[in-house]
Write a protein that holds these residues in place. Structure first.
Motif, PDB file in Angstrom:
ATOM      1  N   UNK A 132       2.820 -12.664  14.559  1.00  0.00           N
ATOM      2  CA  UNK A 132       2.044 -12.599  15.799  1.00  0.00           C
ATOM      3  C   UNK A 132       2.143 -11.242  16.490  1.00  0.00           C
ATOM      4  N   UNK A 133       3.202 -10.507  16.206  1.00  0.00           N
ATOM      5  CA  UNK A 133       3.369  -9.199  16.859  1.00  0.00           C
ATOM      6  C   UNK A 133       2.813  -8.058  16.007  1.00  0.00           C
ATOM      7  N   UNK A 134       1.889  -8.373  15.122  1.00  0.00           N
ATOM      8  CA  UNK A 134       1.295  -7.358  14.264  1.00  0.00           C
ATOM      9  C   UNK A 134       0.612  -6.275  15.097  1.00  0.00           C
ATOM     10  N   UNK A 135       0.916  -5.043  14.799  1.00  0.00           N
ATOM     11  CA  UNK A 135       0.277  -3.896  15.430  1.00  0.00           C
ATOM     12  C   UNK A 135      -0.670  -3.285  14.401  1.00  0.00           C
ATOM     13  N   UNK A 136      -1.950  -3.414  14.635  1.00  0.00           N
ATOM     14  CA  UNK A 136      -2.930  -2.987  13.633  1.00  0.00           C
ATOM     15  C   UNK A 136      -2.994  -1.477  13.474  1.00  0.00           C
ATOM     16  N   UNK A 137      -2.292  -0.748  14.325  1.00  0.00           N
ATOM     17  CA  UNK A 137      -2.256   0.710  14.168  1.00  0.00           C
ATOM     18  C   UNK A 137      -1.119   1.149  13.256  1.00  0.00           C
ATOM     19  N   UNK A 138      -0.285   0.201  12.841  1.00  0.00           N
ATOM     20  CA  UNK A 138       0.852   0.512  11.976  1.00  0.00           C
ATOM     21  C   UNK A 138       0.592   0.038  10.550  1.00  0.00           C
ATOM     22  N   UNK A 139       1.477   0.413   9.631  1.00  0.00           N
ATOM     23  CA  UNK A 139       1.413  -0.020   8.245  1.00  0.00           C
ATOM     24  C   UNK A 139       2.600  -0.941   7.950  1.00  0.00           C
ATOM     25  N   UNK A 140       2.339  -2.037   7.218  1.00  0.00           N
ATOM     26  CA  UNK A 140       3.368  -3.037   6.957  1.00  0.00           C
ATOM     27  C   UNK A 140       3.548  -3.250   5.450  1.00  0.00           C
ATOM     28  N   UNK A 141       4.780  -3.520   5.030  1.00  0.00           N
ATOM     29  CA  UNK A 141       5.007  -3.894   3.630  1.00  0.00           C
ATOM     30  C   UNK A 141       4.498  -5.312   3.371  1.00  0.00           C
ATOM     31  N   UNK A 142       4.083  -5.550   2.136  1.00  0.00           N
ATOM     32  CA  UNK A 142       3.521  -6.849   1.760  1.00  0.00           C
ATOM     33  C   UNK A 142       4.273  -7.401   0.557  1.00  0.00           C
ATOM     34  N   UNK A 143       4.765  -8.646   0.686  1.00  0.00           N
ATOM     35  CA  UNK A 143       5.434  -9.341  -0.411  1.00  0.00           C
ATOM     36  C   UNK A 143       4.517 -10.416  -0.979  1.00  0.00           C
ATOM     37  N   UNK A 144       4.422 -10.472  -2.313  1.00  0.00           N
ATOM     38  CA  UNK A 144       3.696 -11.539  -2.992  1.00  0.00           C
ATOM     39  C   UNK A 144       4.704 -12.584  -3.463  1.00  0.00           C
ATOM     40  N   UNK A 168       4.326  -2.563  -1.564  1.00  0.00           N
ATOM     41  CA  UNK A 168       4.053  -3.942  -1.941  1.00  0.00           C
ATOM     42  C   UNK A 168       5.111  -4.412  -2.939  1.00  0.00           C
ATOM     43  N   UNK A 169       5.549  -5.666  -2.773  1.00  0.00           N
ATOM     44  CA  UNK A 169       6.592  -6.212  -3.625  1.00  0.00           C
ATOM     45  C   UNK A 169       6.230  -7.567  -4.206  1.00  0.00           C
ATOM     46  N   UNK A 170       7.007  -7.989  -5.206  1.00  0.00           N
ATOM     47  CA  UNK A 170       6.793  -9.253  -5.908  1.00  0.00           C
ATOM     48  C   UNK A 170       8.060 -10.080  -5.861  1.00  0.00           C
ATOM     49  N   UNK A 199       3.946  -4.723 -16.188  1.00  0.00           N
ATOM     50  CA  UNK A 199       2.579  -4.443 -16.631  1.00  0.00           C
ATOM     51  C   UNK A 199       1.680  -3.855 -15.543  1.00  0.00           C
ATOM     52  N   UNK A 200       2.202  -3.684 -14.346  1.00  0.00           N
ATOM     53  CA  UNK A 200       1.389  -3.164 -13.249  1.00  0.00           C
ATOM     54  C   UNK A 200       2.045  -1.924 -12.646  1.00  0.00           C
ATOM     55  N   UNK A 201       1.210  -1.061 -12.060  1.00  0.00           N
ATOM     56  CA  UNK A 201       1.726   0.137 -11.396  1.00  0.00           C
ATOM     57  C   UNK A 201       1.456   0.099  -9.895  1.00  0.00           C
ATOM     58  N   UNK A 202       1.157  -1.092  -9.368  1.00  0.00           N
ATOM     59  CA  UNK A 202       0.801  -1.215  -7.953  1.00  0.00           C
ATOM     60  C   UNK A 202       1.987  -1.535  -7.044  1.00  0.00           C
ATOM     61  N   UNK A 203       3.133  -1.907  -7.625  1.00  0.00           N
ATOM     62  CA  UNK A 203       4.182  -2.499  -6.799  1.00  0.00           C
ATOM     63  C   UNK A 203       5.441  -1.637  -6.764  1.00  0.00           C
ATOM     64  N   UNK A 204       6.051  -1.618  -5.574  1.00  0.00           N
ATOM     65  CA  UNK A 204       7.207  -0.752  -5.336  1.00  0.00           C
ATOM     66  C   UNK A 204       8.523  -1.436  -5.628  1.00  0.00           C
ATOM     67  N   UNK A 205       8.544  -2.759  -5.710  1.00  0.00           N
ATOM     68  CA  UNK A 205       9.786  -3.499  -5.979  1.00  0.00           C
ATOM     69  C   UNK A 205       9.443  -4.912  -6.405  1.00  0.00           C
ATOM     70  N   UNK A 206      10.324  -5.500  -7.211  1.00  0.00           N
ATOM     71  CA  UNK A 206      10.119  -6.886  -7.664  1.00  0.00           C
ATOM     72  C   UNK A 206      11.467  -7.559  -7.822  1.00  0.00           C
ATOM     73  N   UNK A 207      11.513  -8.844  -7.452  1.00  0.00           N
ATOM     74  CA  UNK A 207      12.737  -9.625  -7.632  1.00  0.00           C
ATOM     75  C   UNK A 207      12.367 -10.936  -8.302  1.00  0.00           C
ATOM     76  N   UNK A 208      12.950 -11.190  -9.473  1.00  0.00           N
ATOM     77  CA  UNK A 208      12.677 -12.428 -10.193  1.00  0.00           C
ATOM     78  C   UNK A 208      13.946 -13.255 -10.315  1.00  0.00           C
ATOM     79  N   UNK A 209      13.795 -14.571 -10.182  1.00  0.00           N
ATOM     80  CA  UNK A 209      14.917 -15.498 -10.324  1.00  0.00           C
ATOM     81  C   UNK A 209      14.576 -16.529 -11.396  1.00  0.00           C
TER      82      UNK A 209
END
Length: 873
Positions: free
Chosen positions: A605-617, A691-693, A709-719
């Motif tokens: 709810x406190x999203x500031x649209x003038x800033x950039x945010x990390x995104x987790x999939x 962006x992370x996975x 297989x992708x070059x779009x993501x900066x980090x991934x954690x698998x369990x």
């Protein structure tokens, strides 16, 4: 000017309100209040509910229907309303409470425990200072049951069965006269019939078991089954467990053992420490070891005995044939014991089904042995048997009376096309008159005989408006409906995931009447893997419903209603109001292959649209139905806890990942990459460089694949994910089973063997992308994982390490799922957060990432401290 001032004031007030919100921390999570359980009195005038607040304990609340009067008790359990709805009884750590409901007057019995409340009379039973006591709930009078070891109320509430050291007595609760049921021997299991006027019990004398029946109207006990009874074969022994009546009280159920001679040891045996695997074995050696209780001498089999005409017992179960699901009043369906997970490639494992009469033991073949038979069920009144044929994409119904079989899909047209493409069976109306089913959207009423045309109870409105309809009644509730009654059904709209209720009428193809459809979640079956909402709870003798209500923005609470529109709020559980919360948005896009896709974007709810945010999939098959579901902050050691990560400045996206034969993980890559590109191009406040996975199990395998297989993501954690389908194809899991079915036809759905289509295995295995991987990967796995062998994690770690990629591997003393509230789970959650915080939020890396922890310092150093030198891992 005045309007501008009001707008600015409201904006400032909202900003101040957000600034005053608390931070989501471990203490908040550990004490988060949650609606745990609830109930309603038969007259609908009172409710109870329990709120569990984790470490601070639980609280029981009792309220009247208006919600204006309530009383609460800490750490209490087992509340039950009295039959007349005038009292409620429950247990605490120190004793038992009885609360008079109209004025909430309290009676406390210290040191009382083991409370039992009769459902159909005014009596309760409890243990007080190691003495069994019988209490009249109305007047409070008590009677000490001297010498009683255990007691049971009969279903009618008229009698109390009392077990003593060497006898069994039935106490009449009206005149308090006691009748001797049996004396002598050790009494084991007991079972009343539905009316409470007949009783079965087993008696053990030494190694011998006998079964006896008591008829209360005649005050007579007789032995009905022994090891020497007609029908009991040589080499079988009665068990004292598993007693029961059918609904018409003319057949009794019991269990027996098959005596197996212990095999003699070969004289030329060299060693017993060898397992000999043979290609002819029906079950792998590993499965036999895991299921040894099914093959040992103590395994119990099902027997029946008709009471009319002093019939013989029927022992129709054995080592090769078992009862399929439950038994009916006159018939049972039996199924040959087979290896269900290998039927898709072994014809000799195709199951065989037979109908068995419980009255004379005759067997009837009604269904050929066949590979693609599923969901074989006996109808509630025992007139029909239904099953699904996945190869024919049809549902069939066998008429026990006539021996005819018909398709429930409707009559075919001139081109051989059926009325329905697919159906799913939901239940039966009274006396097996009609089957109620649903397709992708609508509800149907189908004649099991095939004479009357199928009726679309929602008149095609679901397909037209893309609204899914579902029953809220269980089988018992459905049987109470008349064939022209109005029925309330649940509804969920595809485009918005709005949820609510409609009215339909049985036997009528009329457009359903909307009661309520709004951006909340009330109830809808079959789409929630975790914590599904409960169906509306109706008062037994009143048209009052207790229903759950929640949304992405509001906690799960209870409302009371008699029409589903006018709702009385009974609970006010809103801890989310103290924190910066979030809202959801249903995102639709088209993949690069032109296929429509959708998923949920979680936005703080406190999203500031003038800033950039990390995104987790985060992902696990189909989850878009969770759009309106309230997500509770939790210590989750499998998937990320979405509210926790949102509170830490992340965005989260959950795409639907359908299975696709031969391309499941290639398809997942396309969905996730196309979603990432769509989101970044439409929402400028998403930082495409951060962006992370993250995923667990099936989701962990997706994470491994996309990360390699992708070059779009900066980090991934698998369990607990897989990495190499060629190596795990020959592996074991889920109780020693071969994983071949899991990989070929079930969730992973590769569709082929590796020797038929090695390209499919290479194209869908994460490990073959290791050399080109650019995404730093954190792998977590339990060394005792019984579903995905830890070798899969080791393979990927060593491959990425060999390829010079950034990879870490957390090996825990855990299974497939870690408890987030355990030390192991807490450790993982902290390290997972540190990993993402470094790569997606720019925080310093911890020492365990930059330096590692050598074995000699295991259990001494945590490495959780942030690297003070600011080194990159």
């Amino acid at each position: 000017m005045k309007k501008l001032f009001i707008f600015i004031f409201m904006l400032l007030e909202a900003t101040t309100s957000l600034a005053q919100k608390k931070e989501m921390d471990f203490n908040a999570i550990n004490t988060w209040p949650n609606l745990a359980s609830y109930g309603i009195s038969n007259d609908g005038k009172y409710v109870w509910y329990v709120v569990d607040s984790g470490r601070t304990g639980s609280m029981l609340f009792i309220k009247n229907a208006s919600g204006k009067r309530k009383i609460s008790y800490s750490r209490c359990y087992g509340p039950e309303f009295s039959n007349d709805c005038k009292n409620i009884l429950f247990t605490s750590e120190k004793g038992i409470y009885k609360i008079r409901l109209y004025d909430f007057k309290e009676l406390f019995i210290k040191n009382a425990r083991d409370l039992k409340v009769s459902e159909n009379s005014d009596w309760a039973l409890y243990n007080h200072d190691n003495k069994m006591k019988l209490m009249n709930i109305k007047d409070g009078s008590e009677r000490i049951m001297d010498g009683a070891l255990e007691c049971w109320f009969d279903p009618s509430g008229k009698s109390l069965l009392v077990k003593y050291e060497d006898s069994l007595c039935l106490l009449n609760l009206t005149n308090h006269k006691s009748n001797l049921v049996y004396a002598g021997g050790r009494i084991e299991s007991i079972c009343f019939n539905g009316l409470g006027d007949q009783l079965l019990f087993s008696v053990v004398n030494g190694d011998t078991v006998t079964i006896h029946k008591y008829l209360s109207i005649a005050n007579k006990t007789e032995q009905v089954i022994s090891n020497n009874s007609p029908g009991m074969r040589k080499g079988t022994l009665l068990s004292s467990q598993g007693l029961g009546f059918n609904n018409t009280n003319d057949i009794i159920f019991f269990k027996y053992k098959i005596v197996k001679q212990k095999p003699q040891q070969d004289s030329n045996l060299i060693t017993k420490y060898v397992d000999i695997w043979n290609y002819k074995d029906r079950f792998l050696q590993s499965e036999q070891l895991d299921k040894k209780d099914e093959f040992d001498a103590d395994h119990l089999y099902q027997g029946v005995m008709p009471l009319t005409n002093k019939g013989a017992a029927f022992l129709f179960e054995n080592a090769d044939t078992l009862v399929h699901l439950s038994m009916g009043n006159e018939y049972a369906v039996i199924k040959t014991l087979n290896n269900d997970h290998e039927v898709y490639w072994r014809a000799n494992e195709w199951p065989s089904f037979q109908l068995v009469s419980l009255k004379d033991g005759t067997h009837t073949d009604f269904l050929k042995s066949y590979e693609n038979v599923h969901e074989v069920q006996l109808s509630p009144s025992g007139k029909f048997i239904t099953w699904a044929d996945t190869s024919a994409k049809a549902y069939y119904c066998y008429n026990i009376g006539t021996g005819n079989t018909i398709s429930l899909m409707g009559k075919t047209d001139g081109h051989g096309k059926s009325l329905l493409d697919k159906i799913y069976l939901d239940g039966w109306t009274a006396n097996d008159a009609f089957v109620i089913c649903h397709d992708d959207y609508d509800l149907w009423q189908i004649d099991p005989i095939g004479v009357k045309s199928a009726i679309c109870l929602t008149a095609g409105y679901g397909k037209l408006k893309k609204i899914n309809f579902a029953l809220i009644d269980d089988q018992k509730g459905l049987e109470m409906k008349k064939l022209n009654d109005e029925v309330i059904v649940a509804a969920m709209e595809d485009s918005s995931m709005n949820n609510g209720f409609y009215k339909i009428r049985l036997s009528s193809a009329v457009q359903p009447k909307k009661i309520i459809l709004e951006p909340s979640l009330y109830y809808f079956p079959g789409i929630f893997a975790e914590n599904p909402p409960r169906p509306p709870l109706k008062a037994l003798s009143s048209n009052v419903y207790l229903i759950q209500k929640q949304s992405d923005r509001k906690s799960l609470n209870l409302v009371l209603t008699n029409n589903f529109v006018d709702q009385v709020s009974l609970t006010n559980i809103h801890p989310e109001e103290d924190f910066i919360w979030f809202h959801t948005k249903l995102i639709s896009w088209t993949s690069k292959y032109g296929e429509p896709r959708k998923g949920i974007l979680y936005i703080p709810d406190n999203l500031d649209t003038t800033m950039k945010y990390p995104l987790l999939f985060n992902y696990y098959e189909i989850r878009s139905g969770e759009l309106r579901k309230f997500l509770r902050p939790d210590l989750n050691a499998a998937n990320i806890n979405i509210p926790v990560y949102l509170s830490k400045g992340y965005l989260v996206f959950v795409p639907d990942i359908p299975r696709k034969k031969g391309h499941t993980f290639e398809n997942a890559l396309d969905i996730i990459e196309s979603a990432a590109l769509h989101l970044c191009s439409n929402y400028k406040w998403i930082d495409k460089s951060r962006m992370g996975l993250q995923g667990h199990s099936f989701g962990g395998t997706i994470t491994n694949f996309v990360a390699t297989h992708s070059k779009l993501f900066a980090a991934a954690q698998s369990s607990s994910g897989r990495s190499d389908f060629i190596s795990c194809y020959g592996g074991l899991g889920f109780g020693g089973r071969s994983l071949q079915a899991t990989i070929e036809i079930f969730q992973n759905n590769l569709g082929y063997t590796p020797w038929d289509r090695p390209d499919v295995y290479v194209n869908n295995s994460p490990i073959f992308g290791a050399g080109n991987a650019v995404t730093p990967l954190l792998i977590a796995h339990g060394k005792d994982d019984g579903a995905v062998n830890i070798g899969q994690a080791i393979e990927l770690f060593t491959a990425l390490r060999r390829a010079g990629k950034k990879v870490w591997f957390l090996q825990y003393a855990a299974g497939h799922l870690m408890d987030g509230y355990s030390k192991v789970g807490t450790d993982f959650i902290l390290r997972q957060q540190q990993f993402f915080d470094h790569y997606l939020n720019g925080k310093p890396a911890p020492l365990w990432m930059t330096e590692g922890i050598p074995v000699k310092l295991k259990g001494i150093r945590s490495g959780l401290q942030l690297d003070s030198l600011g080194r990159e891992p």
